[in-house]
Design a protein around this motif. Structure first.
Motif, PDB file in Angstrom:
ATOM      1  N   ARG A 238       0.907  -1.267  -0.106  1.00 15.55           N
ATOM      2  CA  ARG A 238      -0.032  -0.111   0.092  1.00 15.55           C
ATOM      3  C   ARG A 238       0.871   1.317   0.041  1.00 15.55           C
TER       4      ARG A 238
ATOM      5  N   MET B  20      -9.311  -6.574  -9.641  1.00 14.37           N
ATOM      6  CA  MET B  20      -9.656  -7.231  -8.205  1.00 14.37           C
ATOM      7  C   MET B  20     -10.789  -7.514  -7.767  1.00 14.37           C
TER       8      MET B  20
ATOM      9  N   ASP C 106      -4.333 -11.939  -5.855  1.00 15.77           N
ATOM     10  CA  ASP C 106      -3.524 -11.487  -4.669  1.00 15.77           C
ATOM     11  C   ASP C 106      -2.236 -11.162  -5.097  1.00 15.77           C
TER      12      ASP C 106
ATOM     13  N   HIS D 159      -1.695  -8.109  -6.863  1.00 20.95           N
ATOM     14  CA  HIS D 159      -1.871  -7.073  -6.201  1.00 20.95           C
ATOM     15  C   HIS D 159      -0.737  -6.414  -5.474  1.00 20.95           C
ATOM     16  N   HIS D 160      -0.035  -7.308  -4.944  1.00 23.04           N
ATOM     17  CA  HIS D 160       0.910  -7.148  -4.044  1.00 23.04           C
ATOM     18  C   HIS D 160       2.368  -7.269  -4.622  1.00 23.04           C
TER      19      HIS D 160
ATOM     20  N   VAL E 202      -8.497 -11.732   3.038  1.00 18.49           N
ATOM     21  CA  VAL E 202      -7.764 -10.500   2.791  1.00 18.49           C
ATOM     22  C   VAL E 202      -8.339  -9.564   3.844  1.00 18.49           C
TER      23      VAL E 202
ATOM     24  N   TYR F  12      -9.494  -5.029  -2.007  1.00 22.15           N
ATOM     25  CA  TYR F  12      -8.368  -4.513  -3.083  1.00 22.15           C
ATOM     26  C   TYR F  12      -9.088  -3.680  -4.079  1.00 22.15           C
ATOM     27  N   SER F  13     -10.331  -4.054  -4.540  1.00 18.67           N
ATOM     28  CA  SER F  13     -10.962  -3.286  -5.493  1.00 18.67           C
ATOM     29  C   SER F  13     -11.304  -1.944  -5.079  1.00 18.67           C
TER      30      SER F  13
ATOM     31  N   HIS G   4      -8.493   0.663  -4.944  1.00 19.81           N
ATOM     32  CA  HIS G   4      -7.907   1.367  -6.226  1.00 19.81           C
ATOM     33  C   HIS G   4      -8.968   1.960  -6.602  1.00 19.81           C
TER      34      HIS G   4
END
Length: 413
Positions: free
Chosen positions: A32, A98, A109, A112-113, A341, A345-346, A349
């Motif tokens: 993040r 996501m 996942d 994302h990371h 999680v 995530y979605s 963003h």
């Protein structure tokens, strides 16, 4: 020549290795922060292009296809909007990818990371590609950004209300005399700061000898809302805490100051022009840095908020426990299989996408005549009204959060 070639090759290899080591060093916990860094980089790029790209853009035929070349300010605004559009598309694509990620075993996942080298390359390509789009697309994005910026400001308000109520509930939950005294002290400090702030606003933005009825209306309206907050909070039916009311009062007064300070410098009722005839580069840098920190904080807190679109499988959302206890081996396998999680995530963003629109509006004076606002960040009448409407929306949402549970006792808020 051979030695020079070897030296250049070694330098390039070392630079590539350094970049790869930095990118590979981004862990799950720091992902993040990396997104925030990329977002801050986009604002810096937009700021730089706003200052230097106008002469180059004047020579691009599909941008400067006008019969008469526009003013320099038009190209500055266009450069900011194109960088913002690239940033918006980057985070919007990630938000779509996501959707529906509920556990860490989902392949997305890792996307994302990780994959930061590819992400940076894609971000750069998107930003560059935006400078090949026709002006009509940029004009449409400019209009859309005003609505996206409003949504982002609304999210900021919701986050603030969530934070203030959580803060109050935590201190009250200790059920100790010390924390009750702390609540009282913080509340008194906020109220003293609010009324002191209002006196400063009357001094700066309602100078004698000028007809400043609009500024007087803005300040008095906030003072009335501060009084309404206190009355509703202390009403026997509500029996709320004074801490949220005091913090929201101070925030609304700050928004009022922010709005009044955004008035054009040549406006007679803007007393700041008497204290700052010229704005230095350092002042502009501080203004941009404040904007970056505000936007990044809102995006990060929104992405990890306990009340905003947390995934159903997240511990923050309150998952269900099994009816029958599992043995240690099964329990370990179950945890390894699920790995929920901790935030959406979605939605994370999406907030960055809206923040891209909001930052573009700040850097372009909400896409009004930049010549009217000079080269200041976030100055102009549209910004004034956006800030004032945001303060009134904050007041309305706070009042609703206090009275809604009593008006509709059968519903959960």
């Amino acid at each position: 020549m051979w030695a020079a070639g070897c030296l250049a090759s070694c330098c390039a290899s070392c630079a590539c290795s350094a970049c790869q080591s930095v990118v590979s060093g981004i862990s799950r916990r720091s992902a993040r922060i990396a997104y925030c860094g990329l977002f801050a980089l986009s604002l810096i790029v937009a700021w730089i292009l706003r200052e230097v790209a106008a002469p180059l853009m004047e020579k691009i035929p599909w941008i400067n296809h006008f019969y008469e070349t526009p003013d320099r300010e038009w190209f500055e605004t266009d450069a900011v909007l194109r960088v913002s559009l690239g940033n918006f598309l980057f985070f919007s694509i990630l938000a779509l990818l996501m959707v529906g990620v509920k556990n860490q075993k989902d392949p997305r996942d890792s996307l994302h990371h990780g994959g930061w080298m590819m992400k940076v390359i894609c971000w750069c390509l998107l930003v560059i590609l935006m400078f090949f789009l026709p002006n009509g697309v940029i004009s449409f994005y400019e209009s859309t950004s005003k609505f996206g910026s409003g949504l982002f400001l609304l999210v900021q308000v919701v986050l603030l209300l969530d934070f203030v109520h959580s803060w109050n509930d935590k201190w009250v939950g200790y059920d100790e005399q010390f924390w009750y005294a702390a609540l009282l002290v913080v509340s008194l400090v906020c109220y003293v700061a609010t009324f002191s702030f209002s006196g400063l606003l009357f001094y700066l933005f309602t100078p004698s000898g000028q007809d400043c009825g609009l500024n007087t209306f803005f300040i008095v309206m906030i003072l009335i809302l501060v009084f309404v907050f206190a009355v509703i909070t202390l009403h026997p039916t509500v029996s709320g805490s004074i801490l949220p009311a005091s913090v929201i009062s101070l925030y609304c007064m700050y928004l009022c100051y922010s709005g009044l300070a955004s008035e054009p410098r040549d406006y007679a009722c803007n007393g700041l022009h008497n204290h700052s005839k010229a704005v230095s580069t350092g002042t502009l840098t501080i203004g941009l840095l404040t904007t970056v920190l505000s936007v990044v904080y809102s995006a990060v807190r929104a992405g990890s908020s306990t009340t905003l679109l947390s995934p159903p499988s997240s511990p923050r959302a309150g998952g269900e426990k099994p009816l029958l206890p599992l043995d240690k081996r099964d329990e370990h396998e179950e945890k390894e299989k699920n790995k929920p999680v901790t935030y959406s995530y979605s939605f994370f963003h999406i907030i960055f996408s809206l923040a891209s629109m909001y930052s573009a509006m700040l850097l372009t004076g909400w896409s009004t005549s930049v010549g009217e606002s000079g080269r200041l960040v976030d100055v102009g009448w549209p910004s004034v009204w956006v800030r004032m409407l945001t303060s009134w929306a904050t007041a309305g949402l706070f009042i609703w959060s206090m009275v809604a549970p009593h008006l509709f006792p059968d519903r959960e808020f």
